[in-house]
Design an enzyme around this catalytic site. Structure first.
Site, PDB file in Angstrom:
ATOM      1  N   GLU A  19      10.749  20.877 -22.894  1.00 58.35           N
ATOM      2  CA  GLU A  19       9.958  21.165 -21.682  1.00 58.35           C
ATOM      3  C   GLU A  19      10.540  22.373 -20.939  1.00 58.35           C
ATOM      4  OE1 GLU A  19       7.194  19.451 -21.164  1.00 58.35           O
ATOM      5  OE2 GLU A  19       7.499  17.518 -22.161  1.00 58.35           O
ATOM      6  N   ARG A  47       0.814  -1.235   0.000  1.00 53.87           N
ATOM      7  CA  ARG A  47       0.000   0.000   0.000  1.00 53.87           C
ATOM      8  C   ARG A  47       0.840   1.274   0.000  1.00 53.87           C
ATOM      9  NH1 ARG A  47      -2.777  -3.053   3.701  1.00 53.87           N
ATOM     10  NH2 ARG A  47      -4.573  -4.106   2.767  1.00 53.87           N
ATOM     11  N   HIS A  97       1.125  16.338 -29.096  1.00 59.18           N
ATOM     12  CA  HIS A  97       0.737  14.926 -29.000  1.00 59.18           C
ATOM     13  C   HIS A  97       0.210  14.407 -30.332  1.00 59.18           C
ATOM     14  CE1 HIS A  97       0.267  14.837 -24.358  1.00 59.18           C
ATOM     15  NE2 HIS A  97       1.367  14.222 -24.723  1.00 59.18           N
ATOM     16  N   LYS A 131       8.144  23.909 -12.190  1.00 52.30           N
ATOM     17  CA  LYS A 131       7.125  22.843 -12.184  1.00 52.30           C
ATOM     18  C   LYS A 131       6.559  22.666 -10.777  1.00 52.30           C
ATOM     19  CE  LYS A 131       5.345  18.526 -13.623  1.00 52.30           C
ATOM     20  NZ  LYS A 131       5.525  17.149 -14.053  1.00 52.30           N
ATOM     21  N   LYS A 134       3.372  12.093 -10.173  1.00 55.85           N
ATOM     22  CA  LYS A 134       2.588  11.193 -11.025  1.00 55.85           C
ATOM     23  C   LYS A 134       3.416   9.950 -11.316  1.00 55.85           C
ATOM     24  CE  LYS A 134      -0.365  14.349 -13.652  1.00 55.85           C
ATOM     25  NZ  LYS A 134      -0.690  14.850 -14.997  1.00 55.85           N
ATOM     26  N   GLU A 173      -5.695  25.534  -6.379  1.00 62.31           N
ATOM     27  CA  GLU A 173      -6.490  26.028  -7.505  1.00 62.31           C
ATOM     28  C   GLU A 173      -6.561  24.913  -8.534  1.00 62.31           C
ATOM     29  OE1 GLU A 173      -4.728  29.689  -9.093  1.00 62.31           O
ATOM     30  OE2 GLU A 173      -3.827  29.858  -7.128  1.00 62.31           O
ATOM     31  N   ARG A 214      -2.695  23.239 -13.147  1.00 61.03           N
ATOM     32  CA  ARG A 214      -1.713  22.329 -13.731  1.00 61.03           C
ATOM     33  C   ARG A 214      -1.872  22.195 -15.250  1.00 61.03           C
ATOM     34  NH1 ARG A 214       0.250  17.144 -10.332  1.00 61.03           N
ATOM     35  NH2 ARG A 214       1.782  16.418 -11.788  1.00 61.03           N
ATOM     36  N   ASN A 216       0.273  21.845 -20.097  1.00 61.08           N
ATOM     37  CA  ASN A 216      -0.036  21.243 -21.403  1.00 61.08           C
ATOM     38  C   ASN A 216       0.265  22.168 -22.572  1.00 61.08           C
ATOM     39  OD1 ASN A 216      -0.913  18.718 -20.571  1.00 61.08           O
ATOM     40  ND2 ASN A 216      -2.946  19.509 -20.062  1.00 61.08           N
ATOM     41  N   HIS A 242       9.374  13.062 -27.785  1.00 67.52           N
ATOM     42  CA  HIS A 242       8.289  13.827 -27.167  1.00 67.52           C
ATOM     43  C   HIS A 242       8.633  15.335 -27.106  1.00 67.52           C
ATOM     44  CE1 HIS A 242       5.060  14.959 -24.486  1.00 67.52           C
ATOM     45  NE2 HIS A 242       5.953  15.476 -23.658  1.00 67.52           N
ATOM     46  N   HIS A 283       1.281  20.873 -25.959  1.00 70.14           N
ATOM     47  CA  HIS A 283       1.050  19.429 -25.940  1.00 70.14           C
ATOM     48  C   HIS A 283      -0.167  18.970 -26.744  1.00 70.14           C
ATOM     49  CE1 HIS A 283       4.242  19.315 -23.018  1.00 70.14           C
ATOM     50  NE2 HIS A 283       4.126  18.017 -22.859  1.00 70.14           N
TER      51      HIS A 283
HETATM   52  N1  LIG Z   1       5.441  11.365 -14.256  1.00 66.96           N
HETATM   53  C1  LIG Z   1       5.488  12.457 -14.991  1.00 66.96           C
HETATM   54  O1  LIG Z   1       5.075  13.536 -14.574  1.00 66.96           O
HETATM   55  C2  LIG Z   1       6.073  12.370 -16.353  1.00 66.96           C
HETATM   56  C3  LIG Z   1       6.422  13.550 -17.058  1.00 66.96           C
HETATM   57  C4  LIG Z   1       7.021  13.423 -18.304  1.00 66.96           C
HETATM   58  C5  LIG Z   1       7.266  12.175 -18.852  1.00 66.96           C
HETATM   59  N2  LIG Z   1       6.891  11.063 -18.155  1.00 66.96           N
HETATM   60  C6  LIG Z   1       7.136   9.714 -18.715  1.00 66.96           C
HETATM   61  O2  LIG Z   1       8.534   9.572 -18.916  1.00 66.96           O
HETATM   62  C7  LIG Z   1       8.754   8.655 -19.984  1.00 66.96           C
HETATM   63  C8  LIG Z   1       9.762   9.268 -20.928  1.00 66.96           C
HETATM   64  O3  LIG Z   1      10.933   9.545 -20.200  1.00 66.96           O
HETATM   65  P1  LIG Z   1      12.357   9.635 -20.876  1.00 66.96           P
HETATM   66  O4  LIG Z   1      12.274  10.565 -22.025  1.00 66.96           O
HETATM   67  O5  LIG Z   1      13.310   9.893 -19.800  1.00 66.96           O
HETATM   68  O6  LIG Z   1      12.533   8.182 -21.545  1.00 66.96           O
HETATM   69  P2  LIG Z   1      13.183   6.812 -21.027  1.00 66.96           P
HETATM   70  O7  LIG Z   1      13.141   6.670 -19.582  1.00 66.96           O
HETATM   71  O8  LIG Z   1      12.559   5.747 -21.849  1.00 66.96           O
HETATM   72  O9  LIG Z   1      14.717   6.990 -21.483  1.00 66.96           O
HETATM   73  C9  LIG Z   1      15.013   7.175 -22.862  1.00 66.96           C
HETATM   74  C10 LIG Z   1      16.241   6.349 -23.286  1.00 66.96           C
HETATM   75  O10 LIG Z   1      17.407   6.905 -22.722  1.00 66.96           O
HETATM   76  C11 LIG Z   1      18.195   5.896 -22.101  1.00 66.96           C
HETATM   77  N3  LIG Z   1      18.911   6.581 -21.018  1.00 66.96           N
HETATM   78  C12 LIG Z   1      18.394   7.071 -19.870  1.00 66.96           C
HETATM   79  N4  LIG Z   1      19.326   7.717 -19.183  1.00 66.96           N
HETATM   80  C13 LIG Z   1      20.466   7.632 -19.894  1.00 66.96           C
HETATM   81  C14 LIG Z   1      21.783   8.122 -19.705  1.00 66.96           C
HETATM   82  N5  LIG Z   1      22.100   8.876 -18.655  1.00 66.96           N
HETATM   83  N6  LIG Z   1      22.719   7.829 -20.623  1.00 66.96           N
HETATM   84  C15 LIG Z   1      22.389   7.104 -21.724  1.00 66.96           C
HETATM   85  N7  LIG Z   1      21.160   6.649 -21.982  1.00 66.96           N
HETATM   86  C16 LIG Z   1      20.215   6.902 -21.066  1.00 66.96           C
HETATM   87  C17 LIG Z   1      17.211   4.857 -21.679  1.00 66.96           C
HETATM   88  O11 LIG Z   1      17.812   3.603 -21.546  1.00 66.96           O
HETATM   89  C18 LIG Z   1      16.200   4.896 -22.811  1.00 66.96           C
HETATM   90  O12 LIG Z   1      16.641   4.089 -23.874  1.00 66.96           O
HETATM   91  C19 LIG Z   1       7.418   8.377 -20.608  1.00 66.96           C
HETATM   92  O13 LIG Z   1       6.960   7.120 -20.166  1.00 66.96           O
HETATM   93  C20 LIG Z   1       6.523   9.482 -20.066  1.00 66.96           C
HETATM   94  O14 LIG Z   1       5.174   9.085 -19.973  1.00 66.96           O
HETATM   95  C21 LIG Z   1       6.331  11.145 -16.935  1.00 66.96           C
HETATM   96 ZN   LIG Z   2       5.631  16.771 -22.056  1.00 68.14          ZN
END
Ligand SMILES: NC(=O)c1ccc[n+]([C@@H]2O[C@H](COP(=O)([O-])OP(=O)(O)OC[C@H]3O[C@@H](n4cnc5c(N)ncnc54)[C@H](O)[C@@H]3O)[C@@H](O)[C@H]2O)c1
Ligand SMILES: [Zn+2]
Length: 359
Positions: free
Chosen positions: A182, A118, A249, A224, A140, A234, A238, A242, A261, A245
């Site tokens: 971003e 939990r 998207h 952020k 998130k 409020e 948030r 977007n 992205h 986006h």
């Molecule tokens: N929770 C949130 O608020 C939030 C916000 C934005 C994005 N996200 C999520 O994050 C994900 C995308 O994140 P991302 O862009 O970091 O992608 P990712 O975590 O898939 O990493 C992208 C690639 O980079 C490689 N990598 C990571 N760190 C590295 C490093 N230091 N050196 C070499 N390679 C490295 C990874 O192995 C992967 O192949 C999505 O699933 C998205 O939905 C979440």
């Molecule tokens: Zn984004």
């Protein structure tokens, strides 16, 4: 080193940013009383590059669970295997999870931490710029479902976030640059001075100069955090996150994920600004300034290939930001002042998309 304090849902935590801050991880863990055991949930690719130096100071050594790199690991199946690993290691209520990798593993490992027994505490060690400046703030966590991205999820705040800029050095240039999308967004919606700072430091940012990178990450986390903290009071504030986006998207979807992205967000911001200018809401000089910065940081200003504008319009209409058939947009009125509008027509979207078609 820079620190940013985030106070959400009555739980305050600190984000540590800087070269070598991984060395603080052991003291961060020691500062979380009652954690007898630590499990690291790591992206397999990142683990090969950085695991050893990140866990070096942890005593006793942690249990390490890795998942294959890539978005397909943000799945129920991968989460299931991680629960098996936690059970085998007998990770208990007071214990701790550390996530190591980009946003994928942050979301997955954070969700597993949110649901194991939990909810147990977790510390994030983000290794991509996207994860450092976006995913690490806000709490998130989640998984994808075959029916759509992030359909399964929970809010779960980390106990601390440790962003070591040394670890970002191995990030491929294209992934690093994509994360800057971003950063431009945060400045555009909240902080004109930060946009000017990015303009003055564009070359140093692109070159990942340590001090500049530390400052860039810390300021993004502050922005952020300010938005999500105010959103607790409020509702819907948030939504300004977007910005860029909606069309972003749609472009991501129509180009079948050929673009990162952050690249799509950059294009989405240029298109949204075009729309705002056409409405007389935004001054053309501001739109030009943002587009110029996007280009200088190495992000695309136009689509890599022509897309059917109607297809983009169609995807925008299917977006979750549509209510009662109207597409909701975040538009800029001026730098730092976003506005939500709910009456955007298909013709306006079409004209905005034409502005980012290849020359
Ligand atoms: N929770 C949130 O608020 C939030 C916000 C934005 C994005 N996200 C999520 O994050 C994900 C995308 O994140 P991302 O862009 O970091 O992608 P990712 O975590 O898939 O990493 C992208 C690639 O980079 C490689 N990598 C990571 N760190 C590295 C490093 N230091 N050196 C070499 N390679 C490295 C990874 O192995 C992967 O192949 C999505 O699933 C998205 O939905 C979440
Ligand atoms: Zn984004």
């Amino acid at each position: 080193m820079r620190t940013v304090s985030v106070d959400l849902q009555g739980r305050e935590y600190t984000i540590y940013v800087g070269a070598g801050v991984r060395e603080r991880l052991a003291s961060v863990v020691a500062g979380l009383p009652g954690a007898h055991q630590v499990a690291v949930i790591a992206d397999g690719h990142v683990a090969k590059l950085h695991l050893e130096k990140v866990v070096a100071g942890l005593d006793p050594p942690p249990t390490v669970l890795t998942v294959p790199p890539g978005e397909s690991s943000k799945s129920r199946e991968a989460a299931g295997r991680l629960y098996d690993g936690l059970a085998e290691a007998r990770i208990e209520r007071g214990d701790l999870i550390i996530t190591l990798g980009g946003g994928m593993v942050g979301d997955l490992g954070g969700f597993v931490a949110a649901t194991w027994l939990r909810g147990i505490r977790f510390v994030q060690v983000p290794t991509t710029l996207e994860a450092a400046i976006d995913a690490s703030v806000g709490g998130k966590t989640g998984l994808n479902h075959p029916a759509g991205k992030n359909l399964i999820g929970a809010f779960h705040q980390p106990s601390a976030v440790v962003i070591d800029t040394d670890l970002l050095a191995t990030l491929p240039q294209r992934d690093y640059t994509a994360g800057l999308g971003e950063s431009v967004k945060h400045a555009a919606i909240r902080d004109a001075a930060f946009l000017a700072w990015q303009e003055s430091n564009a070359e140093a940012i692109a070159a990942r100069e340590q001090d500049v990178l530390t400052e860039l990450i810390a300021r993004n986390c502050e922005i952020k955090a300010a938005v999500v903290i105010r959103d607790e009071r409020e509702q819907n504030l948030r939504a300004v996150l977007n910005f860029g986006h909606t069309i972003g998207h749609a472009v991501e979807h129509v180009l079948e994920y050929d673009l990162r992205h952050g690249e799509c967000v950059a294009l989405g911001m240029i298109a949204a600004n075009e729309l705002a200018c056409a409405r007389g809401l935004l001054d053309r000089s501001v739109a030009d300034r943002i587009a110029r910065l996007i280009g200088r940081l190495g992000l695309p200003r136009r689509l890599p290939r022509a897309v059917d504008t109607r297809e983009i319009v169609e995807v925008c209409r299917m977006d979750k930001k549509v209510r009662a058939g109207r597409v909701h947009f975040v538009l800029l009125r001026e730098l730092g002042t976003p506005e939500r509008v709910g009456d955007v027509s298909e013709e306006e979207i079409g004209a905005a998309v034409r502005a980012i078609q290849p020359a």
